[in-house]
Design a protein around this motif. Sequence first.
Motif, PDB file in Angstrom:
ATOM      1  N   ARG A  28       0.821  -1.213   0.000  1.00 37.16           N
ATOM      2  CA  ARG A  28       0.000   0.000   0.000  1.00 37.16           C
ATOM      3  C   ARG A  28       0.856   1.266   0.000  1.00 37.16           C
ATOM      4  N   LEU A  44       0.284   4.817   7.998  1.00 35.61           N
ATOM      5  CA  LEU A  44      -0.477   4.970   6.750  1.00 35.61           C
ATOM      6  C   LEU A  44      -0.967   3.619   6.236  1.00 35.61           C
ATOM      7  N   ASP A  45      -0.118   2.623   6.287  1.00 29.18           N
ATOM      8  CA  ASP A  45      -0.506   1.293   5.824  1.00 29.18           C
ATOM      9  C   ASP A  45      -1.671   0.756   6.654  1.00 29.18           C
ATOM     10  N   TYR A  47      -3.885   2.520   8.335  1.00 33.64           N
ATOM     11  CA  TYR A  47      -5.077   3.316   8.017  1.00 33.64           C
ATOM     12  C   TYR A  47      -5.686   2.867   6.690  1.00 33.64           C
ATOM     13  N   LEU A  48      -4.853   2.718   5.667  1.00 31.59           N
ATOM     14  CA  LEU A  48      -5.362   2.317   4.350  1.00 31.59           C
ATOM     15  C   LEU A  48      -5.952   0.915   4.383  1.00 31.59           C
ATOM     16  N   GLN A  51      -9.399   1.275   5.875  1.00 30.39           N
ATOM     17  CA  GLN A  51     -10.326   1.860   4.907  1.00 30.39           C
ATOM     18  C   GLN A  51     -10.725   0.848   3.836  1.00 30.39           C
ATOM     19  N   GLU A  52      -9.757   0.035   3.416  1.00 33.04           N
ATOM     20  CA  GLU A  52     -10.060  -0.988   2.408  1.00 33.04           C
ATOM     21  C   GLU A  52     -11.058  -2.006   2.958  1.00 33.04           C
ATOM     22  N   GLN A  58      -9.619   0.380  -2.837  1.00 30.65           N
ATOM     23  CA  GLN A  58      -8.191   0.126  -2.729  1.00 30.65           C
ATOM     24  C   GLN A  58      -7.428   1.425  -3.016  1.00 30.65           C
ATOM     25  N   VAL A  59      -6.612   1.856  -2.057  1.00 31.09           N
ATOM     26  CA  VAL A  59      -5.808   3.066  -2.204  1.00 31.09           C
ATOM     27  C   VAL A  59      -4.353   2.700  -1.957  1.00 31.09           C
ATOM     28  N   LEU A  61      -0.298   4.416  -2.051  1.00 35.89           N
ATOM     29  CA  LEU A  61       0.482   5.648  -2.058  1.00 35.89           C
ATOM     30  C   LEU A  61       1.810   5.413  -2.776  1.00 35.89           C
TER      31      LEU A  61
END
Length: 86
Positions: A28, A44-45, A47-48, A51-52, A58-59, A61
């Motif tokens: 991610r 960040l990983d 958090y993403l 969210q996924e 799918q986000v 960075l």
Amino acid sequence: MRKIFALLIFLCLLPPLLSLKVPALQGRINDYANILSPLEEQRLDSYLAGQETKTTSQVVLLTIPSLENENLEEYSIRVAQTWRLG
């Protein structure tokens, strides 16, 4: 006439050969510019990933040191197509 045709083909193929390469997808968080600390990457990983799970969106960075005069929109599309996102 054949030389002109060959030159035109070469000129059409030249931009992809000179374009900025798409880096390998590592997860991610893909910090190729090295601007994030390990803790920031981990947060960040996490958090993403959350969210996924919640949204199924799918986000990913990507940071890179430079676009090297490449168009941001075109490069972004090439990254998404290469990484098969979305």
